[in-house]
Design a protein around this motif. Structure first.
Motif, short mmCIF file in Angstrom:
data_model
loop_
_atom_site.label_atom_id
_atom_site.label_comp_id
_atom_site.label_asym_id
_atom_site.label_seq_id
_atom_site.Cartn_x
_atom_site.Cartn_y
_atom_site.Cartn_z
N PHE A 24 20.69 9.19 -76.41
CA PHE A 24 21.04 10.58 -76.17
C PHE A 24 20.69 11.41 -77.40
N GLU A 45 29.27 11.71 -65.00
CA GLU A 45 28.16 10.83 -64.62
C GLU A 45 27.83 10.94 -63.13
N LYS A 105 23.89 8.27 -67.23
CA LYS A 105 25.02 8.43 -68.14
C LYS A 105 25.44 9.89 -68.18
N PRO A 134 26.34 13.28 -70.12
CA PRO A 134 25.98 13.85 -71.42
C PRO A 134 27.24 14.11 -72.26
N ALA A 173 28.46 11.37 -75.56
CA ALA A 173 27.61 11.03 -74.40
C ALA A 173 27.78 9.56 -74.06
N TRP A 230 20.53 11.47 -68.86
CA TRP A 230 21.77 12.24 -68.95
C TRP A 230 21.66 13.54 -68.16
N SER A 231 20.52 13.73 -67.48
CA SER A 231 20.32 14.92 -66.65
C SER A 231 19.12 14.69 -65.73
#
Length: 165
Positions: free
Chosen positions: A12, A28, A105, A107, A120, A145-146
């Motif tokens: 991250f 998540e 995952k 953030p 994160a 994370w996105s």
């Protein structure tokens, strides 16, 4: 100059995300839903895998408790059907048939002063080793994370998938 231990996105880096995104306290499951929506828009046949059986165990525990069953001291096992570290999302990309594995995952969360209020999510060693094994076999892999992470890494592949179908 240091050498990255993994040949795919796995760490991250907060500077890649807007403050608004990090202040939104994205969970998540929301990240996963956003990624699935992105992949669906490009006609990618992604499947969400609940490798740990967490959702099913949670439903079973709630149902048992509603019936007055005491589950204290019980341990649940999901068996050996899914390998340790299996990714959250799996897909096959047209026209090549290349596999795609995404470990999802949450953030980091920050407050209005940009102070981190929750770190994160990080991939476990089992998850990273699973991704590394798939990468070595030619799969496209990443920790995300996105949905933007997926688009940045897999954009060409998912656009090709859309064009092939």
């Amino acid at each position: 100059m240091s050498v990255e231990p993994y040949p795919f996105p796995w760490r991250f880096i907060g500077g890649r995300y807007s403050d608004l995104y990090l202040m939104s306290q994205i969970r998540e499951d929301n990240v996963q839903a956003d990624i699935l929506a992105l992949l669906e828009a490009y006609k990618v046949d992604a499947v969400a895998i609940d490798a740990g059986g967490r959702r099913h165990r949670g439903r079973m525990i709630k149902a048992a408790q509603a019936q007055g069953i005491d589950l204290s001291g019980m341990r649940a096992s999901t068996g050996g059907e899914i390998p340790a570290g299996f990714s959250d999302l799996e897909a096959t990309l047209a026209p090549t048939g290349r596999s795609l594995y995404i470990e999802v995952k949450a953030p980091a969360w920050i407050d209005e002063k940009r102070k981190v209020i929750r770190r994160a999510g990080i991939a476990t060693q089992e998850q990273l080793q699973f991704l590394l094994g798939k990468h070595r076999r030619g799969a496209l892999v990443l920790v995300a994370w996105s949905a933007t992470d997926v688009e940045a890494i897999c954009g060409a592949a998912i656009r090709a998938n859309h064009g092939a179908l």
